[in-house]
Design a protein around this motif. Structure first.
Motif, PDB file in Angstrom:
ATOM      1  N   UNK A  16      -3.339  -2.469  -2.421  1.00  0.00           N
ATOM      2  CA  UNK A  16      -3.298  -2.008  -1.034  1.00  0.00           C
ATOM      3  C   UNK A  16      -2.326  -0.870  -0.756  1.00  0.00           C
ATOM      4  N   UNK A  56     -11.653  -5.479  -4.995  1.00  0.00           N
ATOM      5  CA  UNK A  56     -10.872  -6.691  -4.793  1.00  0.00           C
ATOM      6  C   UNK A  56     -10.543  -6.809  -3.312  1.00  0.00           C
ATOM      7  N   UNK A  57     -10.898  -7.960  -2.719  1.00  0.00           N
ATOM      8  CA  UNK A  57     -10.608  -8.116  -1.293  1.00  0.00           C
ATOM      9  C   UNK A  57      -9.171  -8.588  -1.116  1.00  0.00           C
ATOM     10  N   UNK A  58      -8.342  -7.774  -0.467  1.00  0.00           N
ATOM     11  CA  UNK A  58      -6.920  -8.123  -0.363  1.00  0.00           C
ATOM     12  C   UNK A  58      -6.687  -9.498   0.248  1.00  0.00           C
ATOM     13  N   UNK A  59      -7.469  -9.868   1.273  1.00  0.00           N
ATOM     14  CA  UNK A  59      -7.268 -11.168   1.924  1.00  0.00           C
ATOM     15  C   UNK A  59      -7.405 -12.322   0.939  1.00  0.00           C
ATOM     16  N   UNK A  60      -8.351 -12.152  -0.017  1.00  0.00           N
ATOM     17  CA  UNK A  60      -8.565 -13.221  -0.989  1.00  0.00           C
ATOM     18  C   UNK A  60      -7.378 -13.344  -1.930  1.00  0.00           C
ATOM     19  N   UNK A 113      -4.539 -14.900  -0.100  1.00  0.00           N
ATOM     20  CA  UNK A 113      -4.720 -16.345   0.029  1.00  0.00           C
ATOM     21  C   UNK A 113      -4.391 -17.048  -1.280  1.00  0.00           C
ATOM     22  N   UNK A 126      -0.667 -17.227  -1.733  1.00  0.00           N
ATOM     23  CA  UNK A 126      -0.119 -18.259  -0.846  1.00  0.00           C
ATOM     24  C   UNK A 126      -0.463 -19.651  -1.350  1.00  0.00           C
ATOM     25  N   UNK A 171     -12.104 -16.836  13.149  1.00  0.00           N
ATOM     26  CA  UNK A 171     -12.276 -15.984  11.957  1.00  0.00           C
ATOM     27  C   UNK A 171     -13.670 -16.162  11.346  1.00  0.00           C
ATOM     28  N   UNK A 231     -11.227 -19.651   1.524  1.00  0.00           N
ATOM     29  CA  UNK A 231     -12.330 -19.533   0.556  1.00  0.00           C
ATOM     30  C   UNK A 231     -13.027 -20.879   0.388  1.00  0.00           C
ATOM     31  N   UNK A 239     -12.731 -11.281   8.891  1.00  0.00           N
ATOM     32  CA  UNK A 239     -11.782 -10.390   8.228  1.00  0.00           C
ATOM     33  C   UNK A 239     -12.501  -9.493   7.222  1.00  0.00           C
ATOM     34  N   UNK A 241     -11.899  -5.585   6.486  1.00  0.00           N
ATOM     35  CA  UNK A 241     -11.684  -5.116   5.129  1.00  0.00           C
ATOM     36  C   UNK A 241     -12.653  -3.987   4.789  1.00  0.00           C
ATOM     37  N   UNK A 248     -11.629  -0.317   3.671  1.00  0.00           N
ATOM     38  CA  UNK A 248     -11.655   0.012   2.244  1.00  0.00           C
ATOM     39  C   UNK A 248     -12.932   0.656   1.724  1.00  0.00           C
ATOM     40  N   UNK A 307     -12.362   4.349   1.171  1.00  0.00           N
ATOM     41  CA  UNK A 307     -11.341   4.575   0.140  1.00  0.00           C
ATOM     42  C   UNK A 307     -11.897   4.289  -1.247  1.00  0.00           C
ATOM     43  N   UNK A 308     -12.608   3.173  -1.395  1.00  0.00           N
ATOM     44  CA  UNK A 308     -13.089   2.766  -2.707  1.00  0.00           C
ATOM     45  C   UNK A 308     -14.127   3.719  -3.264  1.00  0.00           C
TER      46      UNK A 308
END
Lengths: 401, 554
Positions: free
Chosen positions: A170, A299-303, A306, A309, B169, B518, B540, B544, B548, B551-552
């Motif tokens: 990121x 790559x999804x940053x949120x994943x 998580x 964490x 969410x 997840x 989310x 995302x 992104x 950018x990607x």
């Protein structure tokens, strides 16, 4: 060395080989996808699965090492620097296998398995002989306490891996100007390379049996001798080189410094620096993190956040159990008191407080994403500090290596 | 003054400060926004966020703030780290004066360390104060949050405001052919996944592991019990910590027990590892000549005085138990524990002397002095008596130049013996190891009786630690509650799925979890895969992709 001990160390070599294979597979899995994308092929490659399988096999062999060494020595192999550090790396890989079973992130493999290999290599710098246990360590609580701590720290280390992935993914690494962030991430890369440099140096010079004898004047003002196992850049106080054909020191340390250790530190940081710049120049003077960044596309940053964490949510209670509760019970029986402000105890408490602060910041102050990732990195730095610095430099009851 | 209550359009009366209606979930602040709803504490009103008038309010608000709590944690963390820079006072070599030790050993930094009081950091008043502040913060912050959260989760209605749904969410809108059938199917699938189902007007709330939300409060209660337990140590009688050294064959009162117990050291043993042990050859050869101690232990007998005997010497003792005290295997009795901690091998226990009569050239006899319990005089074979004129167990010459004893441990015993010769004169002889001189009036006139040193006896001494700690039950209870609470809060996620019918045949689905998104997505996916419901989106993901995608593709 008896045959079981020999088998044990061979199993660790095999495990190391599988970790190496896993690294290669993970590299292929991330780089391979790109090639296919250019050809317009949407099918994902299978290298990530192979990387995971190789890691699992590596973990199995590593536990083979662990239990055969346990049988050979008659006590759990977690009683000195080599044994604990190696076991920490094994737990790290086990934690990766478990958590990545849920999240299936190949880049996480790419970032963690090399660190695991580095920790094992670092462990092997210390004496690998099976040593008899001092009386206070002869307790079932040794195994219960240390194994729980290693598992917890292994799980917490996964959060470091995920945090690192998050940051490389990121952060804006394109600008030429150095910012706090780009400095931070490059400092992590540099630190890892310094570890690598240290491991390579010690092994190379040990393989060539490098020894340089010095006579010097010690702290008490008496004549004494010491042996360097790396060429002396920094010699001892008023040191005179006694071995022929050896590198002569450029600087001399004052008497109150353990000069051979300082020399090793200078060597490691210096070669780490060299290694860092060689890699950087090969990559046309891009930051190392910037070279890695394109591999993390998709790559999804949120994943990853998580995942990082989740590793802490699992590892923190386990650390409290092993590093504080079991530690207190054991200390009450072996050392007559459950808490004694021994430096290692204090640093376990600091680790606990740090992750407690992490959890409160995350849950109540909304520190998610980048801030959380930096904290995960710092948490791992505290764990490694407690392992390396507190054991080797700050004397205490735990410095048995 | 009573603050205004907030009446929601659903009719529910919310206390002042509420952000999300406790019943239907309608956002009460910023209700025209489409941002994801902040679900922390369910948007319930908390005292600390609502009142700030009186002093009590201000103190309450200060300590209930997590920001303050974290600050306290971080300050304790840094302070604790500072305490490990140099060894704490209790770790410096015994007998060293801290005032000079730190400066000598660590230079100006050491002197500063000592001046700031960091040599005894963990016992300092400000460290205690920090820990106390942490305890108060934990207590107030927990009360401030627990009750509103508890009420909010108890009062939550199944049917939720549409805004509540769409600002979760995970949210989706599905058009289905048969609302009833789809709902029933989804409910039975969720039930199989161990969700508890609540129904109202055909709408559904599926919930599991709500109890995990109490985890933080349970672990905080545990911490408070632990801290209170730790404080109890400062009350007299709760805590005993004493050292005892017992020579082989000696019986001594156990310190800290007010002479209610006596301990005898029958025998002390040290065992070394077998040098030929095949397992450890590598390590032993690496350190040649080093002693590898396997264990050390005291064979002990514990006594209690009989009821009749009075306090003082020569009490009548009754043996209670006979046990080996070993490292990792203490002796336990009546809230006390006696630990094997240390030892001293071959301490001098007795010295023997020969006395020769210079007049006859024959031996006058021999005698042996018990160094720990010397007699006043000894009678020789020839009937003459040797008096102990003076005895120094641990001989030194003090600053004033006088002979004296450092303590009563016979590490360096010295004697002045007195005998009376045939002429009725008193002869004094000074003897210690490798020193022997007669204190003569006239240098050239030797005594009639000449002393020579004939031999020594030695003895092992065991070093034991006596402890009593009545705070342990509190610490064990607090620690266990803490760990269970931690487990409860960390290893179970609280999940909720809302299914709601719309008039036009649509079904809304929304979901919330306090962790591991997840996993809840996976659960919902398996429900939507088997029903007509379409899979809800993770909002989310949209963020995302917005951020992104471009950018990607660069």
């Amino acid at each position: 060395m008896n045959s079981l001990a020999e088998l044990s160390s061979n199993l660790l070599y095999i495990a190391f080989f599988f970790y190496f294979a896993a690294t290669v597979f993970y590299i292929l899995s991330v780089t391979g996808r790109q090639f296919r994308n250019k050809e317009g092929d949407v099918k994902k490659n299978r290298w990530g699965t192979w990387g995971y399988i190789a890691t699992v096999i590596g973990v199995v062999f590593a536990f083979g090492y662990f239990f055969t060494r346990w049988a050979a020595g008659g006590h759990p192999p977690v009683s000195n620097m080599f044994e604990y550090t190696a076991f920490l790396a094994i737990c790290f890989s086990l934690a990766f296998v478990v958590i990545n079973g849920i999240y299936k992130s190949n880049v996480l493999g790419l970032f963690t398995i090399p660190v695991i290999m580095l920790i094992i290599a670092y462990a092997s710098v210390f004496s690998t002989e099976i040593a008899p246990l001092v009386p206070s360590l002869q307790s079932n609580w040794l195994a219960i306490h240390v194994i729980t701590v290693a598992l917890a720290q292994g799980i917490l280390a996964v959060s470091f891996g995920a945090g690192l992935v998050y940051l490389v993914r990121t952060l804006d690494l394109s600008g030429k100007k150095m910012t706090k962030r780009t400095f931070g991430i490059e400092f992590i890369m540099y630190t890892l390379l310094t570890g690598l440099a240290f491991v390579i140096l010690t092994n190379v010079f040990e393989a060539t049996n490098y020894e340089a004898q010095f006579t010097y004047v010690n702290e008490q003002g008496e004549d004494a001798e010491k042996t360097y196992n790396l060429p002396a850049i920094i010699g001892p106080n008023e040191g005179v080189l006694e071995t022929e054909d050896r590198f002569s020191p450029i600087f001399y340390a004052p008497d109150w410094i353990i000069s051979e250790d300082l020399n090793t530190v200078v060597w490691s940081f210096g070669s780490g620096f060299l290694l860092y710049w060689v890699i950087r120049l090969i990559g046309r003077n891009r930051r190392i993190s910037a070279m890695l960044q394109p591999l993390l596309k998709g790559v999804k940053p949120q994943t990853v956040d998580e995942l990082s964490y989740r590793a802490i949510a699992i590892g923190f209670p386990l650390f409290a159990l092993g590093g504080l509760a079991f530690a207190m019970i054991y200390a009450q029986i072996a050392w007559t008191r459950f808490w004694g402000w021994d430096p290692k105890e204090v640093w376990a408490l600091i680790t606990f407080f740090f992750y407690a602060a992490y959890l409160h910041l995350r849950l109540s102050r909304n520190w998610i994403g980048e801030r959380s990732a930096w904290l995960a990195v710092i948490g791992f730095a505290i764990i490694m500090f407690n392992l390396i610095f507190v054991n080797l430099v700050i004397a205490g009851l735990h410095s048995y290596a | 003054m009573k603050e205004k209550e907030i009446i929601c359009e659903c009719g529910h009366v919310n206390p002042y400060g509420t952000e999300v209606c406790g019943s239907c979930g309608k956002p009460l602040v910023k209700n025209d926004s489409n941002e994801l709803l902040n679900m922390r504490y369910e948007g319930a009103a908390r005292r600390s966020q609502t009142y700030n008038k009186s002093i009590i309010d201000k103190v309450w608000n200060f300590f209930s703030s997590v920001k303050v709590g974290i600050t306290i944690i971080v300050v304790i963390l840094i302070a604790s780290a500072l305490g490990t820079i140099f060894p704490q006072e209790l770790f410096i070599p015994p007998g060293q004066d801290a005032a000079t030790y730190y400066a000598e050993e660590h230079g100006w930094a050491g002197e500063l360390y000592y001046t700031l009081g960091f040599h005894n950091l963990y016992g300092s008043w400000w460290y205690m104060l920090l820990i106390t502040a942490l305890g108060i913060s934990i207590l107030i912050a927990s009360i401030d949050r627990f009750f509103p959260l508890y009420k909010a989760l108890k009062n939550q209605r199944v049917t939720r405001h549409e805004k509540f749904m769409s600002r979760q969410r995970i949210f989706g809108r599905s058009t289905v052919s048969d609302q009833d059938e789809t709902m029933n199917k989804a409910v039975s699938l969720l039930r199989k996944k161990r969700y508890k189902i609540f129904e109202e007007n055909g709408n559904v709330l599926a919930e599991k592991a709500r109890w995990a939300r109490w985890g933080p409060y349970v672990n905080h209660i545990g911490l408070i019990i632990f801290l209170v337990g730790a404080m109890l140590r400062f009350f007299p009688g709760m805590y005993v910590d004493a050292n005892m050294w017992v020579r082989e064959g000696e019986t001594v009162p156990v310190p800290g027990t007010s002479q209610d117990y006596y301990l005898e050291n029958l025998q002390f043993d040290v065992e070394l590892y077998d040098e030929d042990d095949e397992r450890f050859q590598g390590a032993m050869q690496a350190a040649p000549g080093a002693e590898h101690i396997e264990t050390f232990r005291t064979h002990s007998i514990l006594y209690m005085p009989t009821d009749e005997s009075t306090v003082g010497a020569g009490r009548e003792l009754e043996a209670i138990s006979e046990q080996e005290i070993e490292v990792n295997s203490p002796l336990y009795f009546d809230n006390y524990s006696v630990y094997q901690l240390d030892y001293k091998l071959n301490e001098l226990s007795a010295m023997s002397f020969d006395v020769e009569d210079r007049e006859t050239g024959e031996s006058a006899g021999s005698f042996t002095v018990d160094l720990n319990n010397p007699e006043d005089y000894y009678t020789l074979d020839n009937g003459e008596e040797v008096y102990i004129y003076d005895y120094f167990a641990n001989f030194i010459i003090n600053d004033a130049g006088e002979p004296t004893t450092e303590n009563n441990v016979p590490d360096n015993p010295a004697f002045i013996f007195e005998m009376t010769n045939e002429d009725g004169e008193e002869e004094l002889t000074f003897i210690r190891i490798q020193r022997n001189f007669e204190i003569r009036d006239d240098e050239d006139d030797p005594h009639q009786y000449a002393f020579t040193f004939a031999g020594i006896d030695t003895n092992h001494v065991t070093g034991l630690k006596v402890r009593k700690d009545l705070t342990l039950p509190f610490l064990i209870a607090g620690g266990s509650i803490f760990l269970l609470g931690l487990l409860q809060g960390s290893y179970w996620p609280h999940r909720r799925v809302w299914l709601q019918r719309e008039n036009d045949g649509e079904i809304l689905i929304a979901a919330h979890t306090n962790k591991n998104w997840e996993s809840i997505k996976k659960e919902i996916r398996s429900v939507t895969d088997q029903t007509e419901l379409s899979e809800p989106v993770d909002q989310t993901d949209e963020e995302y992709e917005k951020e992104y995608k471009e950018k990607d593709n660069l």
